[in-house]
Write an enzyme that holds these catalytic residues in place. Structure first.
Site, PDB file in Angstrom:
ATOM      1  N   PRO D   2       0.823  -1.219   0.000  1.00 23.80           N
ATOM      2  CA  PRO D   2       0.000   0.000   0.000  1.00 23.80           C
ATOM      3  C   PRO D   2       0.855   1.267   0.000  1.00 23.80           C
ATOM      4  O   PRO D   2       2.044   1.226   0.354  1.00 23.80           O
ATOM      5  CB  PRO D   2      -0.778  -0.094   1.320  1.00 23.80           C
ATOM      6  CG  PRO D   2      -0.559  -1.473   1.844  1.00 23.80           C
ATOM      7  CD  PRO D   2       0.729  -1.959   1.266  1.00 23.80           C
ATOM      8  N   TYR D   3       0.215   2.359  -0.384  1.00 24.10           N
ATOM      9  CA  TYR D   3       0.807   3.698  -0.275  1.00 24.10           C
ATOM     10  C   TYR D   3      -0.129   4.545   0.560  1.00 24.10           C
ATOM     11  O   TYR D   3      -1.326   4.612   0.279  1.00 24.10           O
ATOM     12  CB  TYR D   3       0.978   4.320  -1.661  1.00 24.10           C
ATOM     13  CG  TYR D   3       1.365   5.780  -1.601  1.00 24.10           C
ATOM     14  CD1 TYR D   3       2.669   6.165  -1.302  1.00 24.10           C
ATOM     15  CD2 TYR D   3       0.420   6.780  -1.807  1.00 24.10           C
ATOM     16  CE1 TYR D   3       3.020   7.498  -1.228  1.00 24.10           C
ATOM     17  CE2 TYR D   3       0.768   8.126  -1.739  1.00 24.10           C
ATOM     18  CZ  TYR D   3       2.072   8.477  -1.452  1.00 24.10           C
ATOM     19  OH  TYR D   3       2.415   9.799  -1.363  1.00 24.10           O
TER      20      TYR D   3
END
Lengths: 68, 68, 68, 68, 68, 68
Positions: D2-3
């Site tokens: 994820p970011y």
């Protein structure tokens, strides 16, 4: 008319390198997707190593650990 | 409850101009979409001209060329 | 040459309302900061109410609670 | 993989607090969604109070009014 | 460990073109700035033409006008 | 008044998991930085695996290769 945002940890990137990155990404979008370079916007954000986390740890701590 | 991010090249924008922009965008969202101003967030990012590209070129180079 | 990103919960915004928002924000940037409308980019993201949180709660839960 | 981008008004956040935030968010993504911490990226943006608007007003003006 | 977000109007981009774009941008970041490809994240957002504005007008209206 | 954007590849995240993530991040910002939960905005973007790249490759290709 694409918009590209490139974010990385602030290190030693020169004006020339950033200009090369902007040129390169704009060309890619033209070559692959025929996007018009004239309205392609590329924005680079250089981020403080205290504010960038990877693996649950800031980049500044990762570096210190590796060097220490 | 909207979130708005406004990004442009750092030049000479004053506190007053930025405040007017925030007020204006918040009002637009209320007038057009009935969004509640109390929870409307507007964030302005002023970007270094070396880090903003248009037409495959940084803004700092575009300016230099035009003036040079 | 500004870039604006407007994000809000997907509800019933019409094409006309979104077009009015884009026109309005572009005009504001021109009126207040003399930004060139021809290269002003505005991107609207309409987000699922399950994916938007305020006050630690999703918008879909907030609505259900209020109506229930 | 994820970011996560966390943005808030620049105040007095310490390196330790920012490191704790990065660790906490990375753990949450692992605990709830089994996301791999090794490739989870978290980026914190601390924003000038003149550039952050809430309720149609900049944070710097809100503070001045409250204190004034 | 860079993060790149590429946004453009949803048209007819194929899986192959998007894969080529991701490969190309990752290579550029490695070639120019020695960024590690293994942790380079590239995210593409394809946006509805009703939600993308240029010159104060949505892309869907610009197209209609040009064709009409 | 923070804004948090969480992006990951669309898989099988449930409403409950997304609600737990939003609650958790909002609590972290309160516990660590005393940020007011009432005005904390968290937005989750779930991205198509064809549009997410890591290591110069889309997630959909990485998966196919691993399974194939």
């Amino acid at each position: 008319m694409p918009y590209v945002n490139i974010r990385f940890v602030r290190e030693k990137a020169t004006k020339q390198q950033k200009a090369a990155l902007i040129r390169g990404v704009t060309n890619l979008l033209h070559d692959i997707l025929k996007k018009n370079p004239a309205t392609t916007v590329v924005v680079i954000d250089e981020v403080d190593p205290d504010n960038w986390g990877l693996g649950g740890e800031t980049v500044s701590l990762r570096k210190k650990r590796r060097e220490g």
